[in-house]
Write a protein that holds these residues in place. Structure first.
Motif, PDB file in Angstrom:
ATOM      1  N   GLU A  14       0.841  -1.317   0.061  1.00 27.10           N
ATOM      2  CA  GLU A  14       0.313   0.049  -0.073  1.00 27.10           C
ATOM      3  C   GLU A  14       0.765   1.396  -0.143  1.00 27.10           C
ATOM      4  O   GLU A  14       0.552   2.196  -0.794  1.00 27.10           O
ATOM      5  CB  GLU A  14      -0.973  -0.084   1.239  1.00 27.10           C
ATOM      6  CG  GLU A  14      -1.926  -1.081   1.129  1.00 27.10           C
ATOM      7  CD  GLU A  14      -2.782  -1.306   2.417  1.00 27.10           C
ATOM      8  OE1 GLU A  14      -3.616  -2.035   2.702  1.00 27.10           O
ATOM      9  OE2 GLU A  14      -2.353  -0.498   3.606  1.00 27.10           O
ATOM     10  N   GLU A  15       2.043   1.318   0.777  1.00 25.01           N
ATOM     11  CA  GLU A  15       2.726   2.521   1.054  1.00 25.01           C
ATOM     12  C   GLU A  15       3.892   2.632  -0.220  1.00 25.01           C
ATOM     13  O   GLU A  15       3.840   3.932  -0.636  1.00 25.01           O
ATOM     14  CB  GLU A  15       3.580   2.404   2.357  1.00 25.01           C
ATOM     15  CG  GLU A  15       2.594   2.351   3.297  1.00 25.01           C
ATOM     16  CD  GLU A  15       3.180   2.477   4.980  1.00 25.01           C
ATOM     17  OE1 GLU A  15       4.458   2.340   4.939  1.00 25.01           O
ATOM     18  OE2 GLU A  15       2.676   2.620   5.853  1.00 25.01           O
ATOM     19  N   VAL A  16       4.618   1.616  -0.627  1.00 23.05           N
ATOM     20  CA  VAL A  16       5.605   1.959  -1.807  1.00 23.05           C
ATOM     21  C   VAL A  16       5.377   0.895  -2.947  1.00 23.05           C
ATOM     22  O   VAL A  16       6.223   1.074  -3.704  1.00 23.05           O
ATOM     23  CB  VAL A  16       6.915   1.414  -0.948  1.00 23.05           C
ATOM     24  CG1 VAL A  16       7.266   2.513   0.026  1.00 23.05           C
ATOM     25  CG2 VAL A  16       6.940  -0.102  -0.481  1.00 23.05           C
ATOM     26  N   GLY A  17       4.340   0.001  -2.944  1.00 23.51           N
ATOM     27  CA  GLY A  17       3.973  -0.738  -4.130  1.00 23.51           C
ATOM     28  C   GLY A  17       4.978  -2.009  -4.023  1.00 23.51           C
ATOM     29  O   GLY A  17       5.505  -2.230  -3.036  1.00 23.51           O
TER      30      GLY A  17
ATOM     31  N   ALA B 266      13.962  13.389   8.158  1.00 20.29           N
ATOM     32  CA  ALA B 266      15.264  13.333   7.337  1.00 20.29           C
ATOM     33  C   ALA B 266      15.533  11.887   7.159  1.00 20.29           C
ATOM     34  O   ALA B 266      16.470  11.556   6.505  1.00 20.29           O
ATOM     35  CB  ALA B 266      16.315  14.042   7.857  1.00 20.29           C
ATOM     36  N   ILE B 267      14.922  10.845   7.860  1.00 19.37           N
ATOM     37  CA  ILE B 267      15.394   9.388   7.566  1.00 19.37           C
ATOM     38  C   ILE B 267      14.839   9.110   6.453  1.00 19.37           C
ATOM     39  O   ILE B 267      13.690   9.025   6.056  1.00 19.37           O
ATOM     40  CB  ILE B 267      14.848   8.700   8.825  1.00 19.37           C
ATOM     41  CG1 ILE B 267      15.403   9.351   9.987  1.00 19.37           C
ATOM     42  CG2 ILE B 267      15.249   7.135   8.776  1.00 19.37           C
ATOM     43  CD1 ILE B 267      14.837   8.705  11.560  1.00 19.37           C
ATOM     44  N   THR B 268      15.785   8.392   5.312  1.00 13.58           N
ATOM     45  CA  THR B 268      15.166   7.855   4.184  1.00 13.58           C
ATOM     46  C   THR B 268      14.756   6.509   4.266  1.00 13.58           C
ATOM     47  O   THR B 268      14.062   5.912   3.531  1.00 13.58           O
ATOM     48  CB  THR B 268      16.214   7.958   3.120  1.00 13.58           C
ATOM     49  OG1 THR B 268      17.476   7.465   3.572  1.00 13.58           O
ATOM     50  CG2 THR B 268      16.524   9.469   3.093  1.00 13.58           C
TER      51      THR B 268
ATOM     52  N   ASP C 283       5.701   4.379  11.077  1.00 14.87           N
ATOM     53  CA  ASP C 283       4.630   4.889  10.075  1.00 14.87           C
ATOM     54  C   ASP C 283       4.831   6.117   9.280  1.00 14.87           C
ATOM     55  O   ASP C 283       4.245   6.596   8.415  1.00 14.87           O
ATOM     56  CB  ASP C 283       3.028   5.020  10.658  1.00 14.87           C
ATOM     57  CG  ASP C 283       3.420   5.719  12.030  1.00 14.87           C
ATOM     58  OD1 ASP C 283       4.193   6.584  11.978  1.00 14.87           O
ATOM     59  OD2 ASP C 283       2.253   5.797  12.738  1.00 14.87           O
ATOM     60  N   ASN C 284       6.363   6.296   9.722  1.00 12.00           N
ATOM     61  CA  ASN C 284       6.747   7.639   9.233  1.00 12.00           C
ATOM     62  C   ASN C 284       7.960   7.721   8.167  1.00 12.00           C
ATOM     63  O   ASN C 284       8.605   8.557   7.955  1.00 12.00           O
ATOM     64  CB  ASN C 284       6.941   8.837  10.072  1.00 12.00           C
ATOM     65  CG  ASN C 284       7.561   8.554  11.267  1.00 12.00           C
ATOM     66  OD1 ASN C 284       8.246   7.350  11.373  1.00 12.00           O
ATOM     67  ND2 ASN C 284       7.892   9.308  12.065  1.00 12.00           N
ATOM     68  N   VAL C 285       8.368   6.341   8.047  1.00 11.10           N
ATOM     69  CA  VAL C 285       9.565   5.889   7.364  1.00 11.10           C
ATOM     70  C   VAL C 285       8.995   5.226   6.284  1.00 11.10           C
ATOM     71  O   VAL C 285       8.689   4.212   6.357  1.00 11.10           O
ATOM     72  CB  VAL C 285      10.796   5.149   8.256  1.00 11.10           C
ATOM     73  CG1 VAL C 285      11.741   4.856   7.532  1.00 11.10           C
ATOM     74  CG2 VAL C 285      11.301   6.029   9.510  1.00 11.10           C
ATOM     75  N   ASP C 286       9.459   5.571   5.056  1.00 12.49           N
ATOM     76  CA  ASP C 286       8.828   5.173   3.782  1.00 12.49           C
ATOM     77  C   ASP C 286       9.661   3.609   3.457  1.00 12.49           C
ATOM     78  O   ASP C 286       8.891   2.645   3.183  1.00 12.49           O
ATOM     79  CB  ASP C 286       9.032   5.815   2.492  1.00 12.49           C
ATOM     80  CG  ASP C 286       8.154   6.936   2.746  1.00 12.49           C
ATOM     81  OD1 ASP C 286       7.201   7.032   3.439  1.00 12.49           O
ATOM     82  OD2 ASP C 286       8.506   8.042   1.894  1.00 12.49           O
ATOM     83  N   HIS C 287      10.772   3.435   3.844  1.00 13.74           N
ATOM     84  CA  HIS C 287      11.461   2.348   3.288  1.00 13.74           C
ATOM     85  C   HIS C 287      12.251   1.445   4.341  1.00 13.74           C
ATOM     86  O   HIS C 287      12.944   1.921   5.194  1.00 13.74           O
ATOM     87  CB  HIS C 287      12.779   2.876   2.373  1.00 13.74           C
ATOM     88  CG  HIS C 287      12.095   3.576   1.064  1.00 13.74           C
ATOM     89  ND1 HIS C 287      11.148   3.149   0.065  1.00 13.74           N
ATOM     90  CD2 HIS C 287      12.019   4.881   0.936  1.00 13.74           C
ATOM     91  CE1 HIS C 287      11.016   4.056  -0.708  1.00 13.74           C
ATOM     92  NE2 HIS C 287      11.694   5.440  -0.349  1.00 13.74           N
TER      93      HIS C 287
ATOM     94  N   GLY D  58       7.561  -7.033   4.775  1.00 10.13           N
ATOM     95  CA  GLY D  58       7.492  -5.807   4.867  1.00 10.13           C
ATOM     96  C   GLY D  58       8.566  -4.824   4.324  1.00 10.13           C
ATOM     97  O   GLY D  58       8.592  -3.574   4.399  1.00 10.13           O
ATOM     98  N   ALA D  59       9.595  -5.311   3.849  1.00  6.14           N
ATOM     99  CA  ALA D  59      10.935  -4.791   3.282  1.00  6.14           C
ATOM    100  C   ALA D  59      10.770  -4.417   1.579  1.00  6.14           C
ATOM    101  O   ALA D  59      10.049  -5.329   1.172  1.00  6.14           O
ATOM    102  CB  ALA D  59      12.065  -5.714   3.415  1.00  6.14           C
TER     103      ALA D  59
END
Length: 458
Positions: free
Chosen positions: A76-79, A307-309, A350-354, A374-375
């Protein structure tokens, strides 16, 4: 579930921790909150990480429910894309006196002194040597260089810092003049400048290294990271975090900075405009409460900095480490614990995309499994990786683009070359062989070869 009164997976000599994996929440309630997309509490995270604190051990059926939910959240979040980067690890020195019990990367710094007769397998690179290594890798197509090093006593931030250390009469600064050593590492800023060549992205200077680069001064972390940025630093690795709970740090790395100072340094890096990553090193003496409290601190930090990628779970490799040699652990995390660590990270952060899966730590099969827990990131090419190897890791030091494409497509996902900051992305078509990097300053799609292979073919 880990016994809260023991050292953790190794179950060596008992350590009584204040924080134990006990909650007044239930597994089903925690799972329902995660399913509904609510922000999880620490208690929720512990229930998911343990698959329920009402019973010992990991419940297989419950674990699969957590993994399925995390994989759905990832989609859902990153495909369905799985990203990777063309990168090089260039660690400058193994000289270090910190004495972390989980580490076999370092070598006692005294052994590097010019008058020492002690044999050792360590190394120190001059700035000129670092520049040559990075320039050669950039010609091969890499566009990220990661550099994490031991705390060499001769390392200073810059010439001004060297003058301050030389003039100091303090005996607690872990400083000796660089000329006392067989190889002068230069200053941190000189190394940053040396490795920042041809537009490569320089990912370096952990909070622990930043602490070393300001010792004996009243400089803020903003000042330190500002000077490093001016010298060529592009982003900061959130390593040296281990477990961000001081009662665990007091056991495994008592010579390192504490949790609050680690967070202070990371926030300062963000304040001067540097992207950061975040990590956890788990599977040693800690328990599930410690792991989730760590996640909570990372989430709070991201709320403040944005700032966390990425978040990188690092499973402890135990074989050649003091923790194992001293009998404090007899193993690392199990496969099930690795899967739950990735899954709960996806649900909690929930605030870190990757979220990254590490083939260096887990190998190919388990690394791919974690991409279904989840990764969504699968590390990088890593032309050299000394830290895990010296700790006893069994897996390789190099991954080609063709291997990435084959493995990622085999699990039904889409392989994507990315930049360090994830802002540039290139989807790779499985039929367009051979595959090579295109995002780097000198990358033209040519497959990457290790230097020794290129020399042999010349």
């Amino acid at each position: 579930m880990t016994d809260a009164a023991t050292t953790g997976p190794g179950s060596g000599e008992a350590i009584r921790f204040e924080h134990r994996p006990e909650t007044d929440q239930s597994f089903e309630n925690a799972l329902a909150k995660a399913r509904d997309g609510e922000r999880l509490t620490v208690a929720d995270g512990v229930e998911l990480m343990t698959t329920g604190t009402d019973a010992d051990g990991i419940d297989h059926e419950r674990k699969e429910r957590v993994l399925e939910l995390a994989d759905r959240r990832r989609a859902e979040e990153v495909g369905d894309e799985v990203t990777f980067v063309a990168n090089l690890n260039n660690n400058v020195t193994t000289a270090c006196n910190t004495g972390c019990l989980f580490c076999n990367f370092k070598n006692t710094a005294e052994n590097f002194e010019a008058d020492s007769d002690e044999a050792h397998a360590g190394f120190t690179k001059t700035p000129a040597e670092s520049r040559e290594i990075v320039r050669d890798a950039v010609e091969m197509g890499i566009y990220e260089v990661t550099s994490v090093s031991g705390l060499h006593p001769g390392f200073a931030l810059d010439d001004e810092h060297l003058e301050i250390l030389e003039a100091s009469d303090r005996g607690d600064l872990n400083y000796k003049p660089p000329e006392r050593y067989e190889t002068d590492p230069g200053t941190y800023c000189e190394q940053m400048d040396a490795m920042s060549v041809d537009g490569v992205h320089l990912h370096s200077m952990t909070p622990e290294e930043a602490y070393h680069a300001r010792r004996g001064t009243d400089w803020s972390y903003e000042e330190v990271y500002g000077r490093l940025k001016d010298a060529g630093l592009d982003s900061v690795p959130g390593t040296a975090a281990e477990i961000l709970v001081d009662e665990v740090r007091d056991v495994i790395c008592p010579g390192k900075i504490g949790t609050d100072e680690w967070l202070e340094a990371m926030e300062a890096a963000a304040d001067v405009g540097l992207d950061t990553t975040s990590t956890i090193m788990y599977g040693h003496v800690e328990n599930e409460m410690h792991r989730v409290r760590h996640l909570d601190r990372i989430r709070d930090l991201q709320d403040r900095t944005d700032a966390i990628t990425e978040f990188v779970p690092l499973s402890f490799v135990h074989e050649n480490t003091p923790l194992y040699e001293y009998g404090m652990v007899d193993s690392g995390a199990s496969d099930a614990e690795d899967e739950l660590m990735v899954a709960v990270s996806r649900l909690f952060l929930d605030n870190v995309d990757h979220v990254q899966s590490s083939w260096v730590k887990h190998g190919d099969a388990q690394g791919l499994k974690l991409l279904n827990c989840g990764a969504d990131d699968f590390m990088g090419t890593i032309l050299s990786e000394e830290i895990t190897k010296r700790a006893g890791g069994d897996y390789g030091e190099y991954r080609s683009f063709d291997e990435y494409v084959d493995m990622i497509t085999a699990i039904g996902r889409t392989p994507v070359e990315r930049s360090t900051d994830y802002r540039q992305r290139r989807v790779l078509n499985v039929d367009d062989r051979p595959h090579g990097p295109e995002l780097g300053p000198k990358a033209d799609g040519t497959p990457m070869l290790r230097r020794e292979t290129r020399v042999a073919d010349d």
